[in-house]
Design an enzyme around this catalytic site. Structure first.
Site, mmCIF file in Angstrom:
data_model
loop_
_atom_site.group_PDB
_atom_site.id
_atom_site.type_symbol
_atom_site.label_atom_id
_atom_site.label_comp_id
_atom_site.label_asym_id
_atom_site.label_seq_id
_atom_site.Cartn_x
_atom_site.Cartn_y
_atom_site.Cartn_z
ATOM 1 N N LYS A 161 -15.778 9.934 -16.418
ATOM 2 C CA LYS A 161 -15.307 9.786 -15.027
ATOM 3 C C LYS A 161 -14.458 8.527 -14.895
ATOM 4 O O LYS A 161 -14.331 7.958 -13.814
ATOM 5 C CB LYS A 161 -16.493 9.734 -14.057
ATOM 6 C CG LYS A 161 -17.306 11.029 -14.013
ATOM 7 C CD LYS A 161 -16.536 12.149 -13.331
ATOM 8 C CE LYS A 161 -17.342 13.456 -13.291
ATOM 9 N NZ LYS A 161 -16.543 14.595 -12.805
ATOM 10 N N ARG A 162 -13.909 8.093 -16.008
ATOM 11 C CA ARG A 162 -13.012 6.921 -16.045
ATOM 12 C C ARG A 162 -13.701 5.688 -15.454
ATOM 13 O O ARG A 162 -13.096 4.870 -14.790
ATOM 14 C CB ARG A 162 -11.688 7.202 -15.337
ATOM 15 C CG ARG A 162 -10.972 8.474 -15.823
ATOM 16 C CD ARG A 162 -10.755 8.461 -17.335
ATOM 17 N NE ARG A 162 -9.990 9.629 -17.800
ATOM 18 C CZ ARG A 162 -10.509 10.636 -18.500
ATOM 19 N NH1 ARG A 162 -11.800 10.630 -18.853
ATOM 20 N NH2 ARG A 162 -9.753 11.638 -18.903
ATOM 21 N N GLU A 173 -11.323 -4.594 -7.526
ATOM 22 C CA GLU A 173 -12.282 -5.447 -6.797
ATOM 23 C C GLU A 173 -13.328 -6.010 -7.760
ATOM 24 O O GLU A 173 -13.690 -7.188 -7.675
ATOM 25 C CB GLU A 173 -12.949 -4.642 -5.679
ATOM 26 C CG GLU A 173 -11.964 -4.219 -4.596
ATOM 27 C CD GLU A 173 -12.632 -3.450 -3.470
ATOM 28 O OE1 GLU A 173 -13.068 -2.310 -3.712
ATOM 29 O OE2 GLU A 173 -12.718 -3.983 -2.354
ATOM 30 N N GLU A 177 -6.047 2.749 -1.918
ATOM 31 C CA GLU A 177 -6.887 3.072 -0.755
ATOM 32 C C GLU A 177 -6.070 3.685 0.382
ATOM 33 O O GLU A 177 -6.516 4.619 1.054
ATOM 34 C CB GLU A 177 -7.614 1.805 -0.253
ATOM 35 C CG GLU A 177 -8.842 1.418 -1.068
ATOM 36 C CD GLU A 177 -8.534 0.638 -2.348
ATOM 37 O OE1 GLU A 177 -7.347 0.547 -2.728
ATOM 38 O OE2 GLU A 177 -9.478 0.133 -2.967
HETATM 39 C C1 1HE Z 1 -12.959 10.373 -10.706
HETATM 40 C C2 1HE Z 1 -12.286 9.215 -10.298
HETATM 41 C C3 1HE Z 1 -12.722 8.587 -9.101
HETATM 42 C C4 1HE Z 1 -11.384 9.870 -12.130
HETATM 43 N N1 1HE Z 1 -13.740 9.161 -8.428
HETATM 44 N N2 1HE Z 1 -13.971 10.902 -10.000
HETATM 45 N N3 1HE Z 1 -9.598 5.561 -7.149
HETATM 46 C C5 1HE Z 1 -8.489 6.315 -7.311
HETATM 47 O O1 1HE Z 1 -7.848 6.745 -6.379
HETATM 48 C C6 1HE Z 1 -8.122 6.618 -8.745
HETATM 49 C C7 1HE Z 1 -8.400 8.091 -9.034
HETATM 50 N N4 1HE Z 1 -8.284 8.411 -10.460
HETATM 51 C C8 1HE Z 1 -7.095 8.562 -11.077
HETATM 52 O O2 1HE Z 1 -6.039 8.309 -10.522
HETATM 53 C C9 1HE Z 1 -7.122 9.050 -12.494
HETATM 54 O O3 1HE Z 1 -8.373 9.686 -12.718
HETATM 55 C C10 1HE Z 1 -6.959 7.927 -13.558
HETATM 56 C C11 1HE Z 1 -5.525 7.433 -13.537
HETATM 57 C C12 1HE Z 1 -7.913 6.778 -13.331
HETATM 58 C C13 1HE Z 1 -7.274 8.509 -14.960
HETATM 59 O O4 1HE Z 1 -6.470 9.650 -15.187
HETATM 60 P P1 1HE Z 1 -6.855 10.618 -16.415
HETATM 61 O O5 1HE Z 1 -5.776 11.681 -16.459
HETATM 62 O O6 1HE Z 1 -7.123 9.818 -17.627
HETATM 63 O O7 1HE Z 1 -8.272 11.283 -16.020
HETATM 64 P P2 1HE Z 1 -8.580 12.420 -14.919
HETATM 65 O O8 1HE Z 1 -8.439 13.775 -15.551
HETATM 66 O O9 1HE Z 1 -7.846 12.188 -13.638
HETATM 67 O O10 1HE Z 1 -10.118 12.139 -14.604
HETATM 68 C C14 1HE Z 1 -11.143 12.459 -15.523
HETATM 69 C C15 1HE Z 1 -12.367 12.811 -14.707
HETATM 70 O O11 1HE Z 1 -12.766 11.653 -13.975
HETATM 71 C C16 1HE Z 1 -12.091 13.887 -13.653
HETATM 72 O O12 1HE Z 1 -13.297 14.585 -13.455
HETATM 73 P P3 1HE Z 1 -13.543 16.052 -14.127
HETATM 74 O O13 1HE Z 1 -14.914 16.404 -13.688
HETATM 75 O O14 1HE Z 1 -12.466 16.918 -13.579
HETATM 76 O O15 1HE Z 1 -13.418 15.825 -15.614
HETATM 77 C C17 1HE Z 1 -11.799 13.086 -12.416
HETATM 78 O O16 1HE Z 1 -12.061 13.796 -11.214
HETATM 79 C C18 1HE Z 1 -12.789 11.941 -12.583
HETATM 80 N N5 1HE Z 1 -12.372 10.764 -11.840
HETATM 81 N N6 1HE Z 1 -11.313 8.926 -11.191
HETATM 82 C C19 1HE Z 1 -14.340 10.286 -8.877
HETATM 83 N N7 1HE Z 1 -12.174 7.449 -8.638
HETATM 84 C C20 1HE Z 1 -15.536 0.065 -2.335
HETATM 85 S S1 1HE Z 1 -14.130 0.719 -1.811
HETATM 86 C C21 1HE Z 1 -13.130 1.024 -3.182
HETATM 87 C C22 1HE Z 1 -12.100 2.032 -2.830
HETATM 88 C C23 1HE Z 1 -11.442 2.619 -4.038
HETATM 89 O O17 1HE Z 1 -11.786 2.330 -5.146
HETATM 90 S S2 1HE Z 1 -10.168 3.692 -3.730
HETATM 91 C C24 1HE Z 1 -9.522 4.073 -5.256
HETATM 92 C C25 1HE Z 1 -10.188 5.265 -5.884
#
Ligand code: 1HE
Length: 269
Positions: free
Chosen positions: A36-37, A123, A143
């Site tokens: 889940k990265r 963060e 965000e």
């Molecule tokens: C996740 C998450 C996550 C990956 N929550 N499941 N964060 C974001 O907006 C970033 C969202 N993530 C991404 O943009 C990409 O996943 C990455 C660039 C980090 C990595 O990409 P990649 O191609 O290597 O991996 P992927 O295929 O997108 O993800 C692999 C799996 O991890 C996949 O799940 P699967 O079950 O389909 O295999 C994704 O859904 C899962 N995954 N990131 C849940 N963030 C206290 S407030 C803080 C507010 C924030 O942090 S907002 C920013 C949130």
């Protein structure tokens, strides 16, 4: 795991989303949710909190890193859906408690960054005391695009590192920036080639661990508070902290060692 590091035993060994190992005075805490990265679920944030308020005996510095190609994808977005307002506030406060345990805990913490360092991942990195970024590292605050706001202390910590104007830009545009720009901004302290960041971070932690604990405490706890104070109060706080540090037996021993020619000089490396 680096060869001389051994897995911890006891309470911390039960934290299944972290891989925690120790070598002498250095603790290595690796986020261990690569599928889940390393997205931060409630369990992961609670485990980070548990870890940093229960550091094993003898630990004087720590390194936080992430398993896999990405340091941390931020908040586990799956957990966000359908949260009511009260639990949302409590959720944010839970993150604050965990990251406060890092920033204002017992030992300095070095973050080793690669791949995505985004949202809550940034963060987390900002709550550490030093940041080492590999070439692959990239940063962003998505965000705004997700319809939310930072909730893990980012609005308090990140502007203190890079300024409110830059944080405003990053949040309004959601733009991604690389490790070089992060270093120019002052977010990243050290740059490292891919695959070398962990060794660099551990070496920094080993060096930090040789400082007198009271000096490290002053840097972690007094310095940021003095920066938040008006100059007059800051200078007064500095005098008190300096007097406390100077009067410890360890300071006396270290000062005497230098005066008697038994301690290293400050030379160009
Ligand atoms: C996740 C998450 C996550 C990956 N929550 N499941 N964060 C974001 O907006 C970033 C969202 N993530 C991404 O943009 C990409 O996943 C990455 C660039 C980090 C990595 O990409 P990649 O191609 O290597 O991996 P992927 O295929 O997108 O993800 C692999 C799996 O991890 C996949 O799940 P699967 O079950 O389909 O295999 C994704 O859904 C899962 N995954 N990131 C849940 N963030 C206290 S407030 C803080 C507010 C924030 O942090 S907002 C920013 C949130």
């Amino acid at each position: 795991m680096i060869s001389s590091f051994n897995p911890v035993t006891g309470l911390l060994s039960a934290l299944d989303l972290l891989q925690i190992s120790q070598s002498g005075a250095v603790l290595h805490v690796r986020l261990n949710r690569p599928a889940k990265r390393n997205a931060i679920s409630d369990t992961l944030i609670q485990q980070l909190h548990t870890c940093f308020i229960n550091l094993p005996e003898g630990v004087k510095a720590a390194v936080v890193s992430g398993e896999g190609p990405h340091f941390c994808a931020g908040l586990d977005l799956a957990a966000l859906v359908e949260r009511d307002i009260h639990s949302a506030v409590l959720h944010s406060r839970m993150w604050h408690a965990a990251f406060d345990a890092i920033q204002f805990g017992a030992v300095p913490v070095v973050a080793v960054l690669q791949g995505a360092v985004v949202g809550g991942g940034l963060e987390l990195a900002s709550s550490c005391h030093l940041r080492v970024a590999e070439d692959s590292a990239y940063f962003g605050l998505p965000e705004g695009q997700r319809g939310i706001f930072v909730g893990g202390g980012g609005s308090a910590r990140i502007p203190r590192l890079i300024g409110v104007a830059r944080m405003t830009d990053l949040m309004l545009t959601g733009r991604v920036f690389d490790a070089d720009e992060a270093q120019q901004m002052g977010l990243v302290n050290y740059r490292s080639a891919d695959g070398t960041g962990l060794a660099r971070g551990l070496a920094l932690a080993e060096r930090i661990a040789t400082n007198a604990p009271i000096s490290n405490f002053a840097v972690m706890h007094a310095l940021p508070r003095i920066a938040d104070q008006a100059q007059s109060e800051g200078l007064f706080t500095e005098s008190l902290m300096a007097a406390v540090a100077e009067s410890t037996p360890e300071a006396q021993l270290r000062l005497r060692a230098f005066l008697e020619g038994r301690a290293g000089k400050v030379v160009k490396s």
